[in-house]
Design an enzyme around this catalytic site. Structure first.
Site, mmCIF file in Angstrom:
data_model
loop_
_atom_site.group_PDB
_atom_site.id
_atom_site.type_symbol
_atom_site.label_atom_id
_atom_site.label_comp_id
_atom_site.label_asym_id
_atom_site.label_seq_id
_atom_site.Cartn_x
_atom_site.Cartn_y
_atom_site.Cartn_z
ATOM 1 N N GLU A 135 8.665 5.838 -1.644
ATOM 2 C CA GLU A 135 9.053 6.037 -2.733
ATOM 3 C C GLU A 135 9.833 4.759 -3.326
ATOM 4 O O GLU A 135 10.677 4.929 -4.208
ATOM 5 C CB GLU A 135 9.923 7.308 -3.183
ATOM 6 C CG GLU A 135 8.906 8.564 -3.440
ATOM 7 C CD GLU A 135 7.758 8.336 -4.234
ATOM 8 O OE1 GLU A 135 7.828 7.611 -5.351
ATOM 9 O OE2 GLU A 135 6.520 8.585 -3.977
HETATM 10 C C1 FAD Z 1 6.420 8.928 6.661
HETATM 11 C C2 FAD Z 1 5.898 8.060 5.537
HETATM 12 C C3 FAD Z 1 5.544 8.875 4.349
HETATM 13 C C4 FAD Z 1 4.531 8.186 3.253
HETATM 14 N N1 FAD Z 1 4.247 8.744 2.029
HETATM 15 C C5 FAD Z 1 3.439 8.157 1.278
HETATM 16 C C6 FAD Z 1 2.544 8.939 0.495
HETATM 17 O O1 FAD Z 1 2.592 10.149 0.398
HETATM 18 N N2 FAD Z 1 1.847 8.320 -0.617
HETATM 19 C C7 FAD Z 1 1.729 6.892 -0.448
HETATM 20 O O2 FAD Z 1 0.993 6.435 -1.332
HETATM 21 N N3 FAD Z 1 2.748 6.124 0.401
HETATM 22 C C8 FAD Z 1 3.376 6.738 1.200
HETATM 23 N N4 FAD Z 1 4.276 6.103 2.141
HETATM 24 C C9 FAD Z 1 4.238 4.710 2.183
HETATM 25 C C10 FAD Z 1 5.585 4.040 1.572
HETATM 26 O O3 FAD Z 1 5.790 4.489 0.252
HETATM 27 C C11 FAD Z 1 5.607 2.406 2.013
HETATM 28 O O4 FAD Z 1 5.907 2.526 3.027
HETATM 29 C C12 FAD Z 1 6.561 1.769 1.178
HETATM 30 O O5 FAD Z 1 6.125 1.608 -0.297
HETATM 31 C C13 FAD Z 1 6.826 0.375 1.554
HETATM 32 O O6 FAD Z 1 5.520 -0.297 1.824
HETATM 33 P P1 FAD Z 1 5.535 -1.167 3.241
HETATM 34 O O7 FAD Z 1 5.583 -0.001 4.232
HETATM 35 O O8 FAD Z 1 3.899 -1.658 3.171
HETATM 36 O O9 FAD Z 1 6.378 -2.217 3.153
HETATM 37 P P2 FAD Z 1 6.493 -3.387 2.503
HETATM 38 O O10 FAD Z 1 6.275 -3.454 1.199
HETATM 39 O O11 FAD Z 1 5.360 -4.530 3.428
HETATM 40 O O12 FAD Z 1 8.008 -4.233 2.650
HETATM 41 C C14 FAD Z 1 8.523 -4.446 3.804
HETATM 42 C C15 FAD Z 1 9.675 -4.821 3.759
HETATM 43 O O13 FAD Z 1 10.153 -5.840 2.705
HETATM 44 C C16 FAD Z 1 10.907 -5.253 1.543
HETATM 45 N N5 FAD Z 1 10.456 -5.995 0.366
HETATM 46 C C17 FAD Z 1 9.136 -6.090 -0.021
HETATM 47 N N6 FAD Z 1 9.225 -6.607 -1.229
HETATM 48 C C18 FAD Z 1 10.520 -6.729 -1.436
HETATM 49 C C19 FAD Z 1 11.040 -7.638 -2.685
HETATM 50 N N7 FAD Z 1 10.419 -8.276 -3.718
HETATM 51 N N8 FAD Z 1 12.341 -7.947 -2.620
HETATM 52 C C20 FAD Z 1 13.076 -7.327 -1.554
HETATM 53 N N9 FAD Z 1 12.483 -6.773 -0.475
HETATM 54 C C21 FAD Z 1 11.251 -6.638 -0.652
HETATM 55 C C22 FAD Z 1 10.766 -3.866 1.472
HETATM 56 O O14 FAD Z 1 11.931 -3.363 0.900
HETATM 57 C C23 FAD Z 1 10.605 -3.422 3.169
HETATM 58 O O15 FAD Z 1 11.944 -3.514 3.609
HETATM 59 C C24 FAD Z 1 4.755 6.841 3.235
HETATM 60 C C25 FAD Z 1 5.221 6.289 4.225
HETATM 61 C C26 FAD Z 1 5.979 6.758 5.442
HETATM 62 C C27 FAD Z 1 6.256 5.965 6.702
#
Ligand code: FAD
Length: 594
Positions: A441
């Site tokens: 989220e």
């Molecule tokens: C158990 C679980 C349930 C989930 N449920 C859902 C769901 O129901 N529906 C859905 O759509 N998604 C869901 N997700 C996905 C979740 O919302 C994403 O994992 C999350 O949005 C982060 O995306 P990412 O994992 O690709 O990390 P990335 O976006 O690749 O980020 C990696 C790191 O970089 C940081 N970062 C990225 N951009 C910036 C910036 N501009 N400035 C500073 N830091 C930054 C992030 O904070 C993070 O620490 C779920 C994930 C999990 C693990």
């Protein structure tokens, strides 16, 4: 593991004595019929359901996890039955529009119930939590026909919902998503693409699931401006509402993960699945934000819930576990040692948990009061002001409560010593479960950018200024009774404003200054808001004590407020200095130098 108790005492204190929800409900238009008797019955009922049905399957759900059998997810033992009881007891549509079968209660009541359920079993509560988000999006952006067809069965608990944003290459940056939507001759769309990490993406609670899917139309511009939102049922919904043929949606894998094992986290493949547009073309992010804003508060509540559950366990353990003698002489002279609650640093850990849990609860309640007012406030200016305050507080509530929640569960584990690290006590599950709340989220980083960039700098601090005014007023109100709180609160209100102006000015010179300051600014804001809420709670409790009420609950409130100001608020100063330190020390190093 000790029994779990719904924290009704503190909930009621905050609901009635601190935030006067009775007058608040009476001021709402169309939601004014909630009185104390009704609210008490709801809280008691939710508490009984949580303690009797959800807590007993929290540990077993973690141990069993979900399984994918022949393309169908099977939830842990007892999860489906708990859903059936939940639906039969009428919990599934409590805040929904009565036109479509909902009970029309204010958002705040939905949040109180979510808190009670999440505290007992975060993994199970993911399923109704996602459904609630889908209901919000449909309610705000669906057509009347879509509401009759999809929203009404969601409220009856015959369907559950999901929120499908994430793809392998599109996480925080949703604008990168590639799932395609091609128009069909009959006005529907064919949806093709793969979504990952989809919570409640498949399960065995009900026959059908409504996926709310973000996808791109063929002529869509790149980025977030080219995203549209679609309803994609797992199985085609027949005219009579029953689940028909499968609809090109397949759960191809379940993620193996660190925590919330009872919550199914799915890889979903959409292959020419039939979908229906919600809202306007290319306006999907706007529609999804309706869902995401409520979901952000829900995740903040999850952080709070894990912390509450862990704190209860740690407190009980600290009262019973006998180890070493108090430095100032035995406190349990007849026993072989003193209970660890006598040791100053164990008390520090317990009071830190209490301060974060109860202070966080206050932040969450105040925020959801704004959500009620933003929709049901008596006039336009009340609605607009509340909406601005809700916008401002949502990233703080989401990120600070989850960061604080994770810190808190770790203190709880530490109180258990080695017994916390082994699985038997159940505390390590809460550490694992709560960890995701800082990520999904919108991670802490994304919330911090939202707070500082969009909610503060872009609005020229409109809601912040109102909040600072409330802090000053509370500082004045505390001046006689609690001077040790009043003065630091007054200084904090001045300082928060100055900090914001300084960062705002440097951001004009260099946009990287926002990213460099944002998380420290958010954490500072979290401690500052909690200082305000602790002052408010202490004022109420102090008045009760002064009136002759000797209830230790009120002593606990005043003492914890003093602890917060003496021992926790100094953290805000460290965040302030870090936020002011600028981007240079972060950006100077070439990537090769890492
Ligand atoms: C158990 C679980 C349930 C989930 N449920 C859902 C769901 O129901 N529906 C859905 O759509 N998604 C869901 N997700 C996905 C979740 O919302 C994403 O994992 C999350 O949005 C982060 O995306 P990412 O994992 O690709 O990390 P990335 O976006 O690749 O980020 C990696 C790191 O970089 C940081 N970062 C990225 N951009 C910036 C910036 N501009 N400035 C500073 N830091 C930054 C992030 O904070 C993070 O620490 C779920 C994930 C999990 C693990």
């Amino acid at each position: 593991m000790a029994d779990h108790r719904t924290p009704l005492r503190d909930m009621r204190f905050q609901i009635y004595d601190v935030f006067d929800f009775e007058s608040h409900f009476a001021s709402l238009v169309g939601r004014e019929l909630v009185d104390r008797a009704l609210l008490d019955a709801i809280l008691d009922g939710a508490g009984q359901f949580a303690e009797r049905e959800l807590w007993p399957i929290n540990r077993t759900g973690d141990a069993q996890g979900c399984r994918l059998v022949d393309g169908q997810v099977q939830s842990p033992d007892g999860f489906k039955e708990a859903w059936q009881t939940f639906v039969a007891s009428g919990w599934s549509g409590i805040t929904g529009d009565p036109t479509y079968g909902g009970q029309g209660l204010p958002h705040s009541i939905g949040q109180f119930v979510e808190e009670v359920l999440s505290t007992a079993n975060m993994a199970w509560t993911m399923y109704p939590g996602l459904s609630h988000g889908a209901m919000n999006a449909l309610d705000a952006h669906g057509t009347d026909e879509q509401k009759q067809r999809f929203l009404a069965p969601l409220m009856r608990g015959e369907l559950t919902g999901t929120m499908c944003l994430t793809e392998a290459h599109a996480g925080s940056d949703v604008g990168l998503l590639r799932t395609r939507a091609t128009p069909n001759p009959d006005g529907s769309y064919a949806i093709t693409g793969t979504k990952i990490f989809i919570s409640a993406g498949d399960h065995d609670f009900v026959d059908n699931i409504l996926h709310l899917v973000l996808a791109r139309l063929p002529d869509a511009p790149p980025g977030t401006k080219g995203i549209s939102l679609f309803i994609v049922p797992k199985r085609i919904i027949e005219a009579d509402g029953s689940a028909g043929e499968p609809n090109g949606v397949e759960c191809s894998a379940l993620e193996e993960k660190m925590g919330i094992h009872g919550s199914a986290t799915c890889v979903l493949n959409f292959e020419e699945a039939t979908g229906y547009l919600i809202g306007e073309e290319h306006q999907g992010m706007r529609c999804m934000f309706t869902m995401m804003n409520a979901a952000r508060l829900f995740v903040g509540i999850q952080g709070l819930g894990c912390a509450e559950a862990a704190y209860q366990q740690a407190l009980e353990y600290a009262r019973e576990r006998l180890q070493m003698r108090s430095l100032s002489g035995p406190k349990n002279p007849d026993g072989p040692a003193d209970p660890i609650i006598v040791h100053p640093d164990v008390r520090r850990m317990l009071l830190t948990q209490k301060a974060l849990v109860e202070g966080g609860r206050a932040l969450a309640y105040y925020t959801v009061q704004q959500a009620d007012l933003a929709e049901f406030g008596a006039d336009e200016s009340i609605r607009q002001d509340a909406d601005a305050m809700l916008d401002f507080l949502t990233p703080i509530t989401k990120a600070f409560l989850t960061e604080a929640g994770f810190e808190s569960v770790n203190h709880a584990l530490q109180c258990f010593g080695g017994h916390g690290f082994i699985t038997e006590t159940g505390v390590e599950q809460l550490v694992r479960d709560s960890r995701i709340t800082l990520i999904y989220e919108g991670s802490t980083q994304i919330q911090a950018l939202d707070l500082l960039g969009r909610k503060v700098i872009l609005t020229q601090g409109k809601a912040l200024l109102t909040f600072l005014g409330s802090m000053q007023a509370t500082a004045k109100a505390c001046a006689d009774a609690l001077p040790e709180i009043a003065e630091p609160l007054r200084e904090l209100a001045d300082e928060w404003g100055e900090l914001t102006l300084t960062i705002g000015a440097s951001a004009q010179e260099d946009p990287d200054e926002v990213g460099a300051a944002s998380v420290d600014y958010l954490m500072y804001s979290g401690y500052a808001t909690l200082a305000y809420f602790w002052a408010r709670m202490a004022l109420v409790a102090h008045a009760r004590l002064s009136a002759g009420d000797a209830d230790p609950f009120f002593e606990g409130k005043v003492a914890t407020a003093r602890f917060f100001f003496a021992r926790m608020l100094p953290r805000a100063e460290a965040h302030r200095r870090a936020a002011l330190a600028g981007a240079e020390s972060l950006l100077a190093l070439d990537q090769a130098g890492f």
